[in-house]
Design a protein around this motif. Structure first.
Motif, short mmCIF file in Angstrom:
data_model
loop_
_atom_site.label_atom_id
_atom_site.label_comp_id
_atom_site.label_asym_id
_atom_site.label_seq_id
_atom_site.Cartn_x
_atom_site.Cartn_y
_atom_site.Cartn_z
N MET A 1 0.91 -1.36 -0.08
CA MET A 1 0.06 0.17 -0.03
C MET A 1 0.91 1.29 -0.05
SD MET A 1 -3.41 -0.33 0.24
CE MET A 1 -3.97 -2.19 -0.32
N LEU A 2 0.38 2.26 -0.74
CA LEU A 2 1.02 3.43 -0.77
C LEU A 2 0.43 4.51 0.36
CD1 LEU A 2 1.47 3.88 -4.64
CD2 LEU A 2 3.10 2.91 -3.17
N HIS A 3 1.11 5.38 0.54
CA HIS A 3 0.49 6.08 1.60
C HIS A 3 0.42 7.85 1.36
CE1 HIS A 3 0.70 3.20 5.02
NE2 HIS A 3 1.70 2.79 4.17
N GLY A 4 -0.69 8.56 1.65
CA GLY A 4 -0.72 9.72 1.12
C GLY A 4 -1.85 10.53 1.99
N SER A 12 -2.87 24.62 5.46
CA SER A 12 -1.87 25.42 4.82
C SER A 12 -0.22 24.84 5.18
CB SER A 12 -1.75 27.03 5.21
OG SER A 12 -1.59 27.00 6.60
N SER A 13 0.10 24.13 5.77
CA SER A 13 1.22 23.47 5.97
C SER A 13 0.95 21.99 6.14
CB SER A 13 2.21 24.14 7.16
OG SER A 13 1.52 23.69 8.32
N TYR A 14 1.85 21.18 5.61
CA TYR A 14 1.51 19.72 5.98
C TYR A 14 3.22 19.00 5.62
CZ TYR A 14 1.22 19.01 0.98
OH TYR A 14 1.79 18.89 -0.60
N SER A 15 3.36 17.93 6.28
CA SER A 15 4.50 17.19 6.07
C SER A 15 4.63 16.20 5.02
CB SER A 15 5.01 16.51 7.46
OG SER A 15 6.04 15.68 7.12
N THR A 16 5.15 16.13 3.93
CA THR A 16 5.49 15.12 3.09
C THR A 16 6.15 13.88 3.46
OG1 THR A 16 7.18 16.40 1.90
CG2 THR A 16 4.93 16.86 0.93
N GLU A 17 6.72 13.85 4.66
CA GLU A 17 7.56 12.74 5.11
C GLU A 17 6.74 11.33 5.10
OE1 GLU A 17 10.20 11.09 8.94
OE2 GLU A 17 9.55 13.19 8.77
N GLY A 18 7.33 10.44 4.18
CA GLY A 18 6.73 9.35 4.37
C GLY A 18 5.57 9.05 3.10
N LEU A 19 5.33 10.10 2.66
CA LEU A 19 4.22 10.12 1.53
C LEU A 19 4.46 9.78 0.03
CD1 LEU A 19 2.13 13.26 2.68
CD2 LEU A 19 2.08 11.00 3.63
N ASP A 20 3.70 9.15 -0.63
CA ASP A 20 3.80 8.75 -1.90
C ASP A 20 2.78 9.50 -2.70
OD1 ASP A 20 5.50 6.15 -1.59
OD2 ASP A 20 3.52 5.79 -0.35
N PHE A 21 1.67 10.15 -2.30
CA PHE A 21 0.85 10.79 -3.08
C PHE A 21 0.19 11.88 -2.09
CE2 PHE A 21 -1.69 7.33 -1.89
CZ PHE A 21 -2.77 7.85 -1.14
N VAL A 22 -0.21 13.10 -2.94
CA VAL A 22 -0.94 14.13 -2.01
C VAL A 22 -2.22 14.53 -3.04
CG1 VAL A 22 -0.88 16.57 -1.04
CG2 VAL A 22 1.02 15.05 -0.95
N ALA A 39 0.96 26.06 -4.08
CA ALA A 39 2.11 26.00 -3.05
C ALA A 39 1.98 24.39 -2.57
CB ALA A 39 2.01 27.05 -1.96
N GLN A 40 0.78 23.99 -2.17
CA GLN A 40 0.52 22.83 -1.57
C GLN A 40 0.96 21.61 -2.72
OE1 GLN A 40 -3.65 23.57 -0.91
NE2 GLN A 40 -2.99 23.15 1.60
N ALA A 41 0.80 21.90 -3.88
CA ALA A 41 1.23 20.97 -5.01
C ALA A 41 2.54 20.99 -5.19
CB ALA A 41 0.27 21.40 -6.11
N SER A 42 3.12 22.24 -5.27
CA SER A 42 4.58 22.28 -5.36
C SER A 42 5.43 21.53 -4.46
CB SER A 42 4.87 23.76 -5.52
OG SER A 42 6.22 23.97 -5.61
N GLN A 43 4.85 21.68 -2.92
CA GLN A 43 5.42 21.13 -2.01
C GLN A 43 5.64 19.48 -2.33
OE1 GLN A 43 3.84 21.90 1.82
NE2 GLN A 43 4.90 20.26 2.90
N ALA A 44 4.34 18.95 -2.62
CA ALA A 44 4.31 17.49 -2.84
C ALA A 44 5.06 17.18 -4.16
CB ALA A 44 2.75 17.11 -3.20
N ARG A 45 5.20 17.94 -5.21
CA ARG A 45 5.99 17.63 -6.29
C ARG A 45 7.51 17.61 -5.87
NH1 ARG A 45 2.07 18.19 -9.97
NH2 ARG A 45 0.86 19.89 -10.18
N LYS A 46 8.02 18.39 -5.14
CA LYS A 46 9.30 18.63 -4.77
C LYS A 46 9.98 17.30 -3.65
CE LYS A 46 9.85 23.54 -4.88
NZ LYS A 46 9.57 25.00 -3.98
N ALA A 47 8.89 16.95 -3.12
CA ALA A 47 8.95 15.58 -2.42
C ALA A 47 8.80 14.28 -3.17
CB ALA A 47 7.88 15.45 -1.23
N GLY A 48 8.66 14.58 -4.50
CA GLY A 48 8.64 13.34 -5.32
C GLY A 48 7.26 12.53 -5.23
N CYS A 49 6.25 13.17 -4.88
CA CYS A 49 4.99 12.68 -4.60
C CYS A 49 4.13 12.86 -5.81
CB CYS A 49 4.09 13.23 -3.45
SG CYS A 49 4.74 13.10 -1.90
N VAL A 50 3.33 11.58 -6.03
CA VAL A 50 2.32 11.97 -7.33
C VAL A 50 1.20 12.86 -6.63
CG1 VAL A 50 0.15 10.62 -8.50
CG2 VAL A 50 2.72 9.57 -8.06
N VAL A 51 0.86 13.70 -7.46
CA VAL A 51 -0.04 14.87 -7.07
C VAL A 51 -1.65 14.71 -7.78
CG1 VAL A 51 -0.75 17.34 -7.31
CG2 VAL A 51 1.76 16.35 -6.89
#
Length: 184
Positions: A1-4, A12-22, A39-51
């Motif tokens: 299972m992937l986590h998101g 307005s702020s959230y952690s992308t640690e351990g996430l695969d998608f947002v 900004a929220q999508a940019s943060q997820a993209r920078k962490a390598g998450c699927v958006v």
């Protein structure tokens, strides 16, 4: 299972640690745009998450809502798009026909994107009559992650809303999710 997670302007702020998608709330009805979505999508993209982006569906003006969503969300190729079908603040909800029309219209307007239906277990079991979820069902049921109490196939399971909306995706790997998010 992937986590998101899925976030809105309230997160307005959230952690992308351990996430695969947002998933990011983009729009609602025909007048609301999440001011933090880029900004929220940019943060997820920078962490390598699927958006992914979602639209909170209201009854009426369905084609206009679909157009508003695809024009106002900050999506790029490979992002997932979703329809959030649930009770509005007024206690109303879009009909099955309207939900299906919205999903079909978003698919028509953005044929190179995967489109999902988000709804809770109660809506899926007791209000849905068509079982149409476009490219996949994103089900909310607050039980053990990955074990929603439905018989239908699902792609994403929202299993809690504390401290924010947390989800798992039914894919073998992040690479598999990324590949699925880019339909041919």
């Amino acid at each position: 299972m992937l986590h998101g997670v899925d976030v809105s302007s309230y997160n307005s702020s959230y952690s992308t640690e351990g996430l695969d998608f947002v998933f990011v709330k983009a729009t609602e009805g025909r007048s609301y745009i999440n001011p933090h979505q880029s900004a929220q999508a940019s943060q997820a993209r920078k962490a390598g998450c699927v958006v992914g982006f979602y639209h909170f569906l209201w009854p009426g003006n369905i084609a206009a809502q679909a157009k508003y969503f695809v024009e106002k969300c900050a999506s790029v190729q490979g992002d997932l798009l979703a329809c959030d079908w649930e009770l509005t603040g007024d206690g109303t909800y879009a009909s099955n026909a309207q939900k299906d029309q919205f999903l079909a219209e978003v698919k028509r307007l953005r044929p190179t994107h995967r489109v999902l239906l988000y709804c809770n277990r109660e809506f899926w079991l007791h209000r849905d009559t068509t079982s149409y979820a476009a490219d996949g069902l994103w089900i909310a049921d607050y039980v053990s992650a990955g074990h929603p109490r439905i018989k239908a196939a699902w792609r994403i399971h929202q299993y809690t809303d504390s401290p924010l909306d947390k989800d798992v995706a039914n894919f073998a790997s992040k690479a598999a999710l990324k590949k699925w998010a880019h339909p041919a």
